[in-house]
Design a protein around this motif. Structure first.
Motif, PDB file in Angstrom:
ATOM      1  N   SER A  13       1.234  -0.997   0.082  1.00  0.00           N
ATOM      2  CA  SER A  13      -0.040   0.126  -0.045  1.00  0.00           C
ATOM      3  C   SER A  13       0.814   1.156   0.379  1.00  0.00           C
ATOM      4  CB  SER A  13      -0.774  -0.323   1.580  1.00  0.00           C
ATOM      5  OG  SER A  13      -1.307   1.107   1.749  1.00  0.00           O
ATOM      6  N   ILE A  14       0.882   2.153  -1.231  1.00  0.00           N
ATOM      7  CA  ILE A  14       1.666   3.383  -0.847  1.00  0.00           C
ATOM      8  C   ILE A  14       0.936   4.862  -0.602  1.00  0.00           C
ATOM      9  CG2 ILE A  14       3.125   2.391  -2.914  1.00  0.00           C
ATOM     10  CD1 ILE A  14       2.290   3.307  -5.135  1.00  0.00           C
ATOM     11  N   VAL A  15      -0.537   4.433  -0.009  1.00  0.00           N
ATOM     12  CA  VAL A  15      -1.579   5.481   0.422  1.00  0.00           C
ATOM     13  C   VAL A  15      -0.255   6.928   0.366  1.00  0.00           C
ATOM     14  CG1 VAL A  15      -3.303   6.597   1.574  1.00  0.00           C
ATOM     15  CG2 VAL A  15      -3.000   4.135   0.549  1.00  0.00           C
ATOM     16  N   GLU A  16       0.256   7.066   1.602  1.00  0.00           N
ATOM     17  CA  GLU A  16       0.825   8.444   2.126  1.00  0.00           C
ATOM     18  C   GLU A  16       1.548   8.625   1.036  1.00  0.00           C
ATOM     19  OE1 GLU A  16      -0.474   9.642   5.104  1.00  0.00           O
ATOM     20  OE2 GLU A  16      -1.767   8.222   5.074  1.00  0.00           O
ATOM     21  N   SER A  17       2.318   7.877   0.398  1.00  0.00           N
ATOM     22  CA  SER A  17       3.131   8.139  -0.816  1.00  0.00           C
ATOM     23  C   SER A  17       2.583   8.473  -1.735  1.00  0.00           C
ATOM     24  CB  SER A  17       4.302   7.112  -1.502  1.00  0.00           C
ATOM     25  OG  SER A  17       5.764   6.771  -1.237  1.00  0.00           O
ATOM     26  N   ASN A  18       1.458   8.731  -1.958  1.00  0.00           N
ATOM     27  CA  ASN A  18       0.513   9.183  -3.329  1.00  0.00           C
ATOM     28  C   ASN A  18       0.389  10.409  -3.045  1.00  0.00           C
ATOM     29  OD1 ASN A  18       1.433   7.485  -5.235  1.00  0.00           O
ATOM     30  ND2 ASN A  18      -1.153   6.179  -4.965  1.00  0.00           N
ATOM     31  N   LYS A  19      -0.354  10.535  -1.744  1.00  0.00           N
ATOM     32  CA  LYS A  19      -1.059  11.766  -0.844  1.00  0.00           C
ATOM     33  C   LYS A  19       0.208  12.921  -0.966  1.00  0.00           C
ATOM     34  CE  LYS A  19      -4.086   9.763   2.493  1.00  0.00           C
ATOM     35  NZ  LYS A  19      -4.302  10.156   3.815  1.00  0.00           N
ATOM     36  N   LEU A  20       1.813  12.839  -0.564  1.00  0.00           N
ATOM     37  CA  LEU A  20       2.391  13.454  -0.854  1.00  0.00           C
ATOM     38  C   LEU A  20       2.987  14.350  -1.786  1.00  0.00           C
ATOM     39  CD1 LEU A  20       5.513  11.736   2.003  1.00  0.00           C
ATOM     40  CD2 LEU A  20       4.347  13.995   2.387  1.00  0.00           C
ATOM     41  N   TYR A  21       2.979  12.577  -2.927  1.00  0.00           N
ATOM     42  CA  TYR A  21       3.023  13.623  -4.417  1.00  0.00           C
ATOM     43  C   TYR A  21       2.312  14.170  -4.615  1.00  0.00           C
ATOM     44  CZ  TYR A  21       3.762  12.242  -9.267  1.00  0.00           C
ATOM     45  OH  TYR A  21       4.265  12.944 -10.874  1.00  0.00           O
ATOM     46  N   ASP A  22       1.103  14.295  -4.757  1.00  0.00           N
ATOM     47  CA  ASP A  22       0.159  15.244  -4.422  1.00  0.00           C
ATOM     48  C   ASP A  22       0.100  16.611  -4.020  1.00  0.00           C
ATOM     49  OD1 ASP A  22      -1.128  13.181  -6.095  1.00  0.00           O
ATOM     50  OD2 ASP A  22      -3.165  12.495  -4.815  1.00  0.00           O
ATOM     51  N   ARG A  23       1.155  16.865  -3.040  1.00  0.00           N
ATOM     52  CA  ARG A  23       0.612  17.804  -2.342  1.00  0.00           C
ATOM     53  C   ARG A  23       2.073  18.301  -3.613  1.00  0.00           C
ATOM     54  NH1 ARG A  23       2.039  16.463   3.417  1.00  0.00           N
ATOM     55  NH2 ARG A  23       3.047  18.420   3.497  1.00  0.00           N
ATOM     56  N   ALA A  24       2.777  18.099  -4.029  1.00  0.00           N
ATOM     57  CA  ALA A  24       4.304  18.283  -4.412  1.00  0.00           C
ATOM     58  C   ALA A  24       4.122  18.909  -6.394  1.00  0.00           C
ATOM     59  CB  ALA A  24       5.584  17.338  -4.067  1.00  0.00           C
ATOM     60  N   VAL A  25       3.519  17.933  -6.589  1.00  0.00           N
ATOM     61  CA  VAL A  25       3.357  17.532  -7.997  1.00  0.00           C
ATOM     62  C   VAL A  25       3.101  19.250  -9.073  1.00  0.00           C
ATOM     63  CG1 VAL A  25       0.827  17.081  -9.042  1.00  0.00           C
ATOM     64  CG2 VAL A  25       2.476  16.873  -9.846  1.00  0.00           C
ATOM     65  N   ASN A  26       2.185  20.287  -8.121  1.00  0.00           N
ATOM     66  CA  ASN A  26       1.995  21.290  -8.461  1.00  0.00           C
ATOM     67  C   ASN A  26       2.904  22.560  -8.012  1.00  0.00           C
ATOM     68  OD1 ASN A  26      -0.049  20.498  -9.894  1.00  0.00           O
ATOM     69  ND2 ASN A  26      -1.586  20.465  -8.143  1.00  0.00           N
ATOM     70  N   ILE A  27       3.721  21.665  -6.787  1.00  0.00           N
ATOM     71  CA  ILE A  27       4.908  23.069  -6.656  1.00  0.00           C
ATOM     72  C   ILE A  27       5.812  22.954  -6.952  1.00  0.00           C
ATOM     73  CG2 ILE A  27       2.659  25.016  -4.963  1.00  0.00           C
ATOM     74  CD1 ILE A  27       4.435  22.729  -2.837  1.00  0.00           C
ATOM     75  N   MET A  28       6.142  21.736  -6.922  1.00  0.00           N
ATOM     76  CA  MET A  28       8.139  21.033  -7.663  1.00  0.00           C
ATOM     77  C   MET A  28       8.730  20.808  -9.119  1.00  0.00           C
ATOM     78  SD  MET A  28       8.620  18.874  -4.009  1.00  0.00           S
ATOM     79  CE  MET A  28      10.550  19.257  -4.358  1.00  0.00           C
ATOM     80  N   THR A  29       9.461  21.643  -9.837  1.00  0.00           N
ATOM     81  CA  THR A  29       8.962  21.458 -11.042  1.00  0.00           C
ATOM     82  C   THR A  29      10.204  20.680 -11.258  1.00  0.00           C
ATOM     83  OG1 THR A  29       9.875  23.639 -11.365  1.00  0.00           O
ATOM     84  CG2 THR A  29       7.199  22.574 -11.696  1.00  0.00           C
ATOM     85  N   PRO A  30      10.343  19.492 -11.622  1.00  0.00           N
ATOM     86  CA  PRO A  30       9.849  18.358 -11.326  1.00  0.00           C
ATOM     87  C   PRO A  30       9.928  17.908  -9.959  1.00  0.00           C
ATOM     88  CG  PRO A  30      12.110  17.598 -12.408  1.00  0.00           C
ATOM     89  CD  PRO A  30      12.168  18.810 -12.598  1.00  0.00           C
ATOM     90  N   VAL A  31       9.176  16.840  -9.348  1.00  0.00           N
ATOM     91  CA  VAL A  31       9.180  16.609  -8.056  1.00  0.00           C
ATOM     92  C   VAL A  31      10.250  16.575  -6.806  1.00  0.00           C
ATOM     93  CG1 VAL A  31       6.274  16.196  -7.899  1.00  0.00           C
ATOM     94  CG2 VAL A  31       8.257  14.336  -8.214  1.00  0.00           C
ATOM     95  N   THR A  32      11.323  15.178  -7.556  1.00  0.00           N
ATOM     96  CA  THR A  32      12.328  14.503  -7.760  1.00  0.00           C
ATOM     97  C   THR A  32      13.718  16.355  -7.659  1.00  0.00           C
ATOM     98  OG1 THR A  32      13.851  13.267  -7.745  1.00  0.00           O
ATOM     99  CG2 THR A  32      12.539  14.084  -9.497  1.00  0.00           C
ATOM    100  N   GLN A  33      14.951  16.191  -6.804  1.00  0.00           N
ATOM    101  CA  GLN A  33      15.931  16.643  -7.348  1.00  0.00           C
ATOM    102  C   GLN A  33      16.728  16.049  -7.721  1.00  0.00           C
ATOM    103  OE1 GLN A  33      14.738  19.403  -6.012  1.00  0.00           O
ATOM    104  NE2 GLN A  33      12.660  18.290  -5.634  1.00  0.00           N
ATOM    105  N   THR A  34      16.719  14.321  -7.773  1.00  0.00           N
ATOM    106  CA  THR A  34      17.830  13.126  -8.290  1.00  0.00           C
ATOM    107  C   THR A  34      16.660  12.779  -9.597  1.00  0.00           C
ATOM    108  OG1 THR A  34      18.722  13.922  -6.676  1.00  0.00           O
ATOM    109  CG2 THR A  34      19.320  12.252  -8.296  1.00  0.00           C
ATOM    110  N   LEU A  35      17.198  13.055 -10.317  1.00  0.00           N
ATOM    111  CA  LEU A  35      16.446  12.173 -11.301  1.00  0.00           C
ATOM    112  C   LEU A  35      16.216  10.462 -11.349  1.00  0.00           C
ATOM    113  CD1 LEU A  35      15.005  12.599 -14.443  1.00  0.00           C
ATOM    114  CD2 LEU A  35      17.446  12.048 -15.396  1.00  0.00           C
TER     115      LEU A  35
END
Length: 449
Positions: A13-35
């Motif tokens: 189950s990755i519910v909390e991972s997906n919640k964090l991703y949803d918070r990040a996706v609109n304000i971080m471009t891209p969401v990761t700092q390391t490809l």
């Protein structure tokens, strides 16, 4: 209930991972700092996106799922997560301070240690990331030779001079793009054909996964010397892994300059440039390479302790021994299962990679299929075996048992043409990096006539 390192019945189950991703996706471009750590490198819907903690060779994601980790932070964790000696050294230094208004004594202690173990370390510079020191090496090589062009082979960071040869080179002026070209590893003729009187340096990873053939590295050094071109080793992956003194020690080839970052501080941010004193002396007055955090003391304390532990425990030999068990074990299982025509594990024992033949189908889909089944069984897997001192025989035994269960599933999926339909989410994405069949010649100079 969170998954463990076990033959779990369900995918994590990755519910909390997906919640964090949803918070990040609109304000971080891209969401990761390391490809290489980003969600595009893992199958969506199965793989976690965010980790919370690590210990030894294991990590836990934000949903509490536990995994054996073979990525090891994409290389820096040579000893393992939460390694007590290194952590204690960081804690003790933290009591005294992190960054100071003048130089710190650990800069000297670290430099003396490096001078003893790295073959070409007549002089050293300290910085924070791998791209810092590869770019500094290019700059000083150009200054020393009075030339402009660069030949490269492998991956060398995000700066203009290198990334201009990749598919993600937007924003770089054409004039800069024209100064860098590439050559194929183990192809000395591609180097000879590309070298000219304006080639300042040749930079390469001493190996990625393929071993040097026909004394390639020694021949390369000779060709560079004959042309007045400096040889630079990018030892981000080879340094302190194949030997404490890196590829220079392992292959008995001394580069003019060498660059290091991953492995020698067990996860703390620090990088290193070593080289001939006559070249490095240019940093005194002519060439500018300074950074506020170059002498940051926590990373220096971690580096000194990590390197000393690598020496005391002969860590490179451990990485090779344990990594060989995995590499050879995988290939044996693939042969026994009947998929050796589709997949094999290649590379050096300390860092190997599972490859898939095109006859197996879409390579990214095949990799994603194996990845999702490995993750289900508690192994954070991206196709690599980046070995650490914390990987145990029990970890390796369990991993081989998982391969023995997953590879027959792959065989059936290939035979029934169900690889794509078996995926539980979007497959992994390709990255721009390419290490073979990537030879581009530099533009020739106009001839007056």
């Amino acid at each position: 209930m969170a998954n463990k390192v076990a033959f779990n019945e369900n995918y994590p189950s990755i519910v909390e991972s997906n919640k964090l991703y949803d918070r990040a996706v609109n304000i971080m471009t891209p969401v990761t700092q390391t490809l290489a750590k980003g969600p595009g490198q893992y199958i969506n819907g199965v793989a976690p996106k965010y980790l919370k903690k690590g210990k030894g060779a294991r990590v836990w994601d934000v949903d509490g799922n536990e995994y054996i980790d073979y990525n090891m932070a994409i290389g820096p964790l040579s000893l393992g997560y939460g390694y007590d000696k290194v952590d204690n050294a960081i804690i003790e230094q933290l009591k005294d301070g992190i960054t100071f208004s003048m130089m710190h004594e650990l800069e000297v202690v670290f430099a003396e240690l490096i001078h003893k173990i790295i073959p070409n370390a007549e002089s050293i510079r300290i910085s924070k990331t791998g791209a810092d020191v590869t770019s500094a090496a290019i700059r000083v090589a150009r200054a020393y030779t009075g030339r402009k062009k660069v030949l490269c082979c492998g991956y060398h960071g995000w700066h203009d001079w290198y990334i201009s040869v990749t598919s993600r080179n937007s924003g770089i002026p054409e004039e800069i793009k024209e100064l860098t070209s590439t050559f194929d590893y183990n192809d000395i003729e591609s180097v000879k054909n590309a070298l000219d009187e304006d080639t300042a340096c040749v930079i390469l990873e001493p190996f990625v996964f393929e071993a040097p053939k026909n004394d390639f590295l020694k021949e390369l050094k000779a060709v560079c010397e004959a042309n007045g071109t400096l040889l630079i080793f990018d030892e981000m992956w080879t340094g302190f892994r194949v030997a404490v003194g890196g590829a220079q020690e392992y292959f008995d080839v001394k580069a003019d300059l060498a660059c290091y970052s991953k492995a020698f501080a067990n996860g703390m941010p620090i990088s290193l440039l070593t080289g001939r004193k006559d070249i490095m002396n240019l940093f005194n007055e002519e060439v500018f390479f300074f950074t506020t955090f170059g002498g940051e003391a926590l990373s220096l304390a971690a580096a000194v302790t990590t390197i000393q532990e690598m020496i005391d425990q002969n860590v490179p030999a451990y990485l090779a021994t344990k990594g060989k068990l995995l590499k050879d074990g995988y290939n044996k299982i693939a042969e026994e299962v009947g998929v050796a025509q589709y997949t094999k594990c290649v590379g050096y024992d300390c860092r190997s990679m599972v490859t898939f033949d095109a006859s197996a189908g879409n390579g990214l889909e095949v990799k994603s299929f194996v990845q999702q089944e490995m993750i289900k069984r508690g192994i954070l897997w991206g196709g690599f075996h980046n070995m650490s001192f914390s990987h145990t025989d029990a970890d390796i035994d369990y991993t081989l048992k998982v391969y023995r269960e997953v590879l027959p599933l792959l065989k059936d999926a290939i035979a029934n043409n169900t690889v794509a339909s078996s995926l539980r989410g979007k497959p992994v994405e390709a990255v721009f990096r390419k290490v073979s069949n990537f030879n581009t010649k530099p533009k020739t100079k106009a001839v007056n006539g």
